[in-house]
Each structure stands twice: as structure tokens, then as C-alpha cells.
Design an enzyme around this catalytic site. Sequence first.
Site, short mmCIF file in Angstrom:
data_model
loop_
_atom_site.label_atom_id
_atom_site.label_comp_id
_atom_site.label_asym_id
_atom_site.label_seq_id
_atom_site.Cartn_x
_atom_site.Cartn_y
_atom_site.Cartn_z
N GLY A 85 0.84 -1.21 0.00
CA GLY A 85 0.00 0.00 0.00
C GLY A 85 0.86 1.24 0.00
N ASN A 86 0.26 2.37 0.30
CA ASN A 86 1.03 3.62 0.38
C ASN A 86 0.39 4.53 1.42
OD1 ASN A 86 -0.94 5.48 -0.99
ND2 ASN A 86 -0.63 3.97 -2.63
N HIS A 87 1.01 5.68 1.66
CA HIS A 87 0.60 6.56 2.77
C HIS A 87 -0.52 7.53 2.43
CE1 HIS A 87 3.62 5.17 5.49
NE2 HIS A 87 4.58 5.39 4.61
N ALA A 136 -4.06 7.46 -5.06
CA ALA A 136 -2.69 7.00 -5.23
C ALA A 136 -2.77 5.49 -5.49
CB ALA A 136 -1.88 7.29 -3.98
#
Length: 399
Positions: free
Chosen positions: A204-206, A272
Site C-alpha cells: 500500500g502507500n501513505h 494513489a
Amino acid sequence: MKVILGICGSIAAYKAATLIRLLVKSGADVRVVMTPDASNFITPLTLSTLSKNPVLVDYFTPETGEWNNHVELGLWGDVMIIAPASANTIAKMAGGLCDNLLMAVYLSAKCPVYFAPAMDLDMWKHTATQENIDKIRSFGNTLIPPGTGELASGLHGEGRMAEPEEIIDFLFSDIKSKQPLANQKMLVTAGPTYEAIDPVRFIGNHSSGKMGFAIADELAKLGADVTLVSGPSAQISGEHSVKRINVTSAAEMLDACLQNYSNAKACIMSAAVADYTPVTVAQQKIKKKEDGFSIDLKKTTDILNELGRKKSTGQILVGFALETNDEEINAIDKLQRKNLDFIVLNSLSDEGAGFKKDTNKITIIDKALVKTVYDLKTKDDVARDICAKIVELIKNENI
Ligand code: CTP
């Protein structure tokens, strides 16, 4: 919404109590100004209790020694509703007479004015009344038409003030229909995507989703019919009308976007999205190995690119670019490659921009390569700038 409610002397004044309750319930801040005669039909105490604000009748309140500033009140309102509007007050509105506080507020108000007449059928039909109504409508005031039924005189006919529920429905749908994005369908993506590795792990990402949620809310405030496709995010939309579709992976986000794309006037892709996803998802939790460990990844479908390929005439497509170097060159490359109408560039080298922040600093580059650089702002204000650009494109049909 700040509502000035003007009440005239009419038996229908009793309906103002329900009207105030409904307005307050919808979140409005209501201030009442009534004609001296109206206070014979319903007491200011009832209305101040319901509106939770003092009720003004005269220029001067003897109990407090206060002068009631009609100009200030007139300028305070986002909207003024005169309900009931008697034949007498309608005539004064048409002639610009100013012999009571309600009329002074009306003449000072710069906001849209709605009026809901209440009178006997012959008074309603009289040429003088109809001409006065035509005149005040030509000023831009909006008539909330009266209904037909039993009247205070015992006669039956047209002239009954619209019911409070009807006034509320009329008001909100009229306001909505006059908003810049009324009846426009919009699709927004927000947040990260999670690509499963096994039942307990993911890539995943932030991304927090803040920017996309702020855009969805702003579009809804402008009257649009918004579908928000969100990856896993703790954000909550502030606008009830936003239709949220929760997804987890890039593949699910693509499906949700494709299902809602064809009838969308504009799509703003702020999510994102993971560019890669594991080739296989382990059915059981992967146990740790002795040495190193690697996962085979495959490319996800670029949703923005896919929508750009399918874009039809009149549709607006907006993408984001988060860059660390050669920002403008990279952003222009994405704008052109993905067939966008404009791209919102964030540079990680700008302090205050990027993931999980409450602020953002953007540059918008449109397809004519016109560049607009914005200051560092809250994400809500940035959303306003982005949505203003969409409104401008739709207005000019500059797509
Ligand atoms: N995007 C998308 N689907 C993907 C990847 C990105 O819709 N699978 C969208 C994002 O929502 C954003 C824009 O594409 O609007 C970002 O463009 P992209 O080229 O993916 O930028 P980066 O992820 O930064 O990729 P690159 O490594 O090419 O810079």
C-alpha cells in the site's frame, strides 16, 4: 445557510413555526423579522424559542434599548424568505415602501429573496396583486406559488400559503438548480489501494484520501451529483449527497470507475493507485523463510490512462502528478499521454505538500499548456481552486 425569515400579518403566520423547525433541522441559522401585525397571529417568543435567535419586530427594542440594524441583518442572510407574504407587503415590495423593519431588511438584503403569498382568492386574483407579483419577480425575487384549498374566509380557492414542507422542497431544489454544477455527474477517486500479498499482508502507500474527499465535497457543494470511489481511508465525507463506493485494490477501483464513467461529465483521479500488484495472492499466510524473500509483481491497469482512451467529447478528465524531479516535464508528459484536460502537479520538494498533510501546494497545467501556480493552502482551499477550474471549463465548453 443563513436564512432571514420575514413574517407578515396573516393567519398563515402560524405555519412559520413549522417552517423554522424544518429550516433549523436542515442546519440553517434562522433569524426572524416580523411585521407588527404578524405578532398578533404568532408570538415572537414562540419564534425566538424555535429559531434560537432574538426576533425583531421594530426598529427599536424598548426592553433592551437597542436599535435593530436592518442593514446588518439584510447583509447577513444567504437567503431571505418572506412567508407568509401578505398582499399588503407584496405591494410595498413592488413600490419600495419602507414603513416597518421587515421592509427595511428587504430593501437592504443583497441575497436571493423568496416569497410565499397568503391571501384570500379574490385578493390573489386582483390585477393589482398580480401586477405587483410580476414586478417583484422582475426584480429577481422568486415566487413560491400558493396552493388551492380552504381559505381563512371560509371560501375555497387559490391563495393558501404553500405548506412549510413544500416551501423547504421548493427552496432547496431551486437553490440546487441554480448552482454552477447542478445536475452534473462527477466521478472522483481518493485514497490508496491495497494489493494483497496473502490474507494478512498487502502492498500500500501513505495516501490519506484527504485531497480526494475535499474535492468530492466541494463538487457536491457546487451542486454536482458526485460518486466517490475510495480506497481504504479513514476520511468521512462532509456532504451527505456524495455517493461513496469503497474499494480495496487497483482492480476493484478500475471496475468501479468504469461502471460510473460513461455518464460522468468530469472525472478527477486523485487516488494513489498502486502501479504493481502481486502476480499471485497466497491463500495462506506466508511463513518466514531462512534468507531473503521476493514477490513477483505485475503492472496494474492505469485507470486514468484507461479513462483517457475511452474519453468522449465533452467529458473532462483530470489527473494528479506527484513528482520529485523534472516536475513540469513529467507532468506535461502525463497530461498528454493520458489525454487529460488538466493535470494537478504536486511537488514533494514543496514544503507542506504531499501525503497525510492538511495543506497542499499545486500547479495546474491545462492541455493548452497554460500553467497556473497556486500558493500553499489548506486541502479544502486547494479543492476549491481545482473545482473552480472545472466550473470554468464547463462554462466555456472549453473541453
Ligand atoms: N493513476 C491511475 N491508475 C493507476 C496509477 C495512477 O488512475 N494505476 C492515476 C492517479 O490517480 C493520478 C495519476 O494517475 O491521477 C498519477 O499518474 P502516474 O503516471 O501513475 O504517476 P505515478 O504513480 O507517480 O507514476 P510514475 O512512476 O509514472 O511517475
